[in-house]
Design a protein around this motif. Structure first.
Motif, mmCIF file in Angstrom:
data_model
loop_
_atom_site.group_PDB
_atom_site.id
_atom_site.type_symbol
_atom_site.label_atom_id
_atom_site.label_comp_id
_atom_site.label_asym_id
_atom_site.label_seq_id
_atom_site.Cartn_x
_atom_site.Cartn_y
_atom_site.Cartn_z
ATOM 1 N N MET A 147 -39.790 -23.296 2.889
ATOM 2 C CA MET A 147 -39.754 -23.029 0.956
ATOM 3 C C MET A 147 -39.532 -24.207 0.144
ATOM 4 S SD MET A 147 -40.370 -18.629 -0.232
ATOM 5 C CE MET A 147 -38.922 -19.336 -1.228
ATOM 6 N N GLY A 148 -38.234 -25.091 1.388
ATOM 7 C CA GLY A 148 -38.208 -25.950 0.675
ATOM 8 C C GLY A 148 -37.075 -26.228 0.067
ATOM 9 N N LEU A 149 -35.811 -24.863 -0.040
ATOM 10 C CA LEU A 149 -35.088 -24.101 -0.747
ATOM 11 C C LEU A 149 -34.030 -24.416 0.272
ATOM 12 C CD1 LEU A 149 -36.272 -21.644 -2.171
ATOM 13 C CD2 LEU A 149 -36.126 -23.270 -3.097
ATOM 14 N N ASP A 150 -32.474 -24.971 -0.215
ATOM 15 C CA ASP A 150 -31.253 -25.376 -0.040
ATOM 16 C C ASP A 150 -29.731 -24.110 -0.923
ATOM 17 O OD1 ASP A 150 -31.117 -26.672 -1.592
ATOM 18 O OD2 ASP A 150 -31.071 -28.425 -0.238
ATOM 19 N N HIS A 151 -29.426 -24.338 -0.146
ATOM 20 C CA HIS A 151 -27.635 -23.798 -0.753
ATOM 21 C C HIS A 151 -27.921 -24.827 -1.463
ATOM 22 C CE1 HIS A 151 -23.948 -21.884 -0.425
ATOM 23 N NE2 HIS A 151 -23.154 -23.487 -1.222
ATOM 24 N N LYS A 152 -28.540 -26.074 -1.918
ATOM 25 C CA LYS A 152 -27.224 -26.380 -3.229
ATOM 26 C C LYS A 152 -28.450 -25.872 -4.287
ATOM 27 C CE LYS A 152 -26.960 -30.866 -5.451
ATOM 28 N NZ LYS A 152 -27.537 -32.837 -4.737
ATOM 29 N N THR A 153 -29.803 -25.496 -4.459
ATOM 30 C CA THR A 153 -30.382 -24.903 -5.103
ATOM 31 C C THR A 153 -30.634 -23.733 -5.582
ATOM 32 O OG1 THR A 153 -32.340 -26.318 -3.730
ATOM 33 C CG2 THR A 153 -33.060 -24.968 -5.644
ATOM 34 N N PHE A 154 -29.817 -22.750 -3.823
ATOM 35 C CA PHE A 154 -29.679 -21.543 -4.534
ATOM 36 C C PHE A 154 -28.015 -21.447 -5.529
ATOM 37 C CE2 PHE A 154 -32.527 -19.952 -1.143
ATOM 38 C CZ PHE A 154 -32.815 -19.821 -1.740
ATOM 39 N N THR A 155 -27.161 -22.124 -5.544
ATOM 40 C CA THR A 155 -26.121 -22.174 -6.576
ATOM 41 C C THR A 155 -25.911 -23.158 -7.097
ATOM 42 O OG1 THR A 155 -24.937 -22.964 -4.263
ATOM 43 C CG2 THR A 155 -23.580 -23.279 -5.819
ATOM 44 N N SER A 156 -27.359 -24.392 -7.508
ATOM 45 C CA SER A 156 -27.087 -24.541 -9.330
ATOM 46 C C SER A 156 -28.052 -23.443 -9.821
ATOM 47 C CB SER A 156 -28.071 -25.834 -9.089
ATOM 48 O OG SER A 156 -29.402 -25.349 -8.694
ATOM 49 N N LEU A 157 -29.046 -22.173 -9.110
ATOM 50 C CA LEU A 157 -29.350 -21.359 -9.920
ATOM 51 C C LEU A 157 -28.986 -20.015 -10.250
ATOM 52 C CD1 LEU A 157 -33.020 -21.671 -7.895
ATOM 53 C CD2 LEU A 157 -32.415 -22.273 -10.886
ATOM 54 N N GLN A 158 -27.597 -20.202 -9.365
ATOM 55 C CA GLN A 158 -27.109 -18.956 -9.205
ATOM 56 C C GLN A 158 -27.866 -17.977 -8.639
ATOM 57 O OE1 GLN A 158 -23.226 -17.921 -9.402
ATOM 58 N NE2 GLN A 158 -24.060 -20.764 -9.235
ATOM 59 N N LEU A 159 -28.463 -17.793 -7.292
ATOM 60 C CA LEU A 159 -29.009 -16.761 -7.601
ATOM 61 C C LEU A 159 -28.864 -17.634 -5.216
ATOM 62 C CD1 LEU A 159 -31.890 -15.912 -7.816
ATOM 63 C CD2 LEU A 159 -33.676 -17.214 -7.378
ATOM 64 N N GLY A 160 -29.521 -16.104 -4.682
ATOM 65 C CA GLY A 160 -29.624 -15.994 -3.658
ATOM 66 C C GLY A 160 -30.214 -14.431 -3.091
ATOM 67 N N PRO A 161 -31.048 -15.016 -1.074
ATOM 68 C CA PRO A 161 -31.432 -13.247 -1.317
ATOM 69 C C PRO A 161 -30.438 -13.016 -0.692
ATOM 70 C CG PRO A 161 -32.018 -16.018 0.185
ATOM 71 C CD PRO A 161 -30.894 -15.956 -0.585
ATOM 72 N N ILE A 162 -31.233 -11.501 -0.653
ATOM 73 C CA ILE A 162 -30.322 -10.541 -0.802
ATOM 74 C C ILE A 162 -31.588 -9.876 0.741
ATOM 75 C CG2 ILE A 162 -31.048 -8.658 -2.106
ATOM 76 C CD1 ILE A 162 -28.014 -7.555 -1.871
ATOM 77 N N LEU A 163 -30.818 -9.190 1.423
ATOM 78 C CA LEU A 163 -31.344 -8.128 2.833
ATOM 79 C C LEU A 163 -31.407 -6.741 2.346
ATOM 80 C CD1 LEU A 163 -32.277 -10.337 6.118
ATOM 81 C CD2 LEU A 163 -33.334 -9.967 3.698
ATOM 82 N N PHE A 164 -32.205 -5.740 2.457
ATOM 83 C CA PHE A 164 -32.164 -4.209 2.472
ATOM 84 C C PHE A 164 -32.070 -4.227 3.268
ATOM 85 C CE2 PHE A 164 -34.139 -5.082 -1.937
ATOM 86 C CZ PHE A 164 -33.054 -4.925 -2.323
ATOM 87 N N ARG A 165 -33.009 -4.825 4.786
ATOM 88 C CA ARG A 165 -33.817 -3.915 6.311
ATOM 89 C C ARG A 165 -33.947 -5.459 6.882
ATOM 90 N NH1 ARG A 165 -37.911 -3.051 8.989
ATOM 91 N NH2 ARG A 165 -39.380 -3.666 7.360
ATOM 92 N N GLU A 166 -33.019 -4.756 8.029
ATOM 93 C CA GLU A 166 -34.035 -6.028 8.922
ATOM 94 C C GLU A 166 -33.947 -5.765 10.225
ATOM 95 O OE1 GLU A 166 -32.417 -10.706 10.226
ATOM 96 O OE2 GLU A 166 -30.868 -9.286 9.354
ATOM 97 N N GLU A 167 -35.514 -5.608 11.244
ATOM 98 C CA GLU A 167 -36.381 -4.929 12.105
ATOM 99 C C GLU A 167 -35.993 -6.138 13.449
ATOM 100 O OE1 GLU A 167 -39.161 -1.445 13.397
ATOM 101 O OE2 GLU A 167 -39.553 -3.095 12.390
ATOM 102 N N LEU A 168 -35.351 -5.790 14.355
ATOM 103 C CA LEU A 168 -35.826 -7.112 15.408
ATOM 104 C C LEU A 168 -36.258 -6.147 16.674
ATOM 105 C CD1 LEU A 168 -35.482 -9.922 16.745
ATOM 106 C CD2 LEU A 168 -33.284 -8.992 17.573
ATOM 107 N N ILE A 169 -37.345 -6.794 17.240
ATOM 108 C CA ILE A 169 -37.845 -5.872 17.801
ATOM 109 C C ILE A 169 -38.226 -6.794 19.285
ATOM 110 C CG2 ILE A 169 -40.072 -4.480 19.040
ATOM 111 C CD1 ILE A 169 -41.296 -4.429 15.774
#
Length: 111
Positions: free
Chosen positions: A1-23
């Protein structure tokens, strides 16, 4: 999506995972190059909650694994779930969608 750590830091925003499944489906050997196909499988209209499917392919084209994740966006200042800015909503909703894509109004409840 063209988003990097610098972008997230400037927005004070981050993804959070509730569930992760690996098959696991097939073996991948050490140092083998893999490719990943990512599709959006579920989201709310405002993209505040989302689910992705990552399909991992070996160098010979054989599907080796599927990773399913459910998540949301976290306001890093308030430490609460939030809705991302409109440009991030547009980027997320513009991602390729899976054949079984569902839009939800309430997280976890497909329409």
């Amino acid at each position: 999506m063209g988003l990097d750590h610098k972008t997230f830091t400037s927005l004070q925003l981050g993804p959070i995972l509730f569930r992760e499944e690996l098959i696991y489906m097939r073996e991948v050997v050490l140092n083998e190059t893999i490719s990943v196909k990512t599709t959006l499988t579920q989201s709310t209209p405002d993209a505040s909650r989302w689910s992705f499917r990552h399909e991992l392919y070996r160098s010979d084209g054989v599907k080796a694994a599927i990773v399913n994740v459910d998540g949301a966006w976290l306001d890093l200042t308030k430490r609460k779930l939030t809705t991302p800015p409109k440009d991030i909503v547009a980027r997320l909703l513009d991602l390729p969608k899976s054949e079984d894509y569902k839009q939800t109004d309430v997280p976890g409840k497909a329409q």
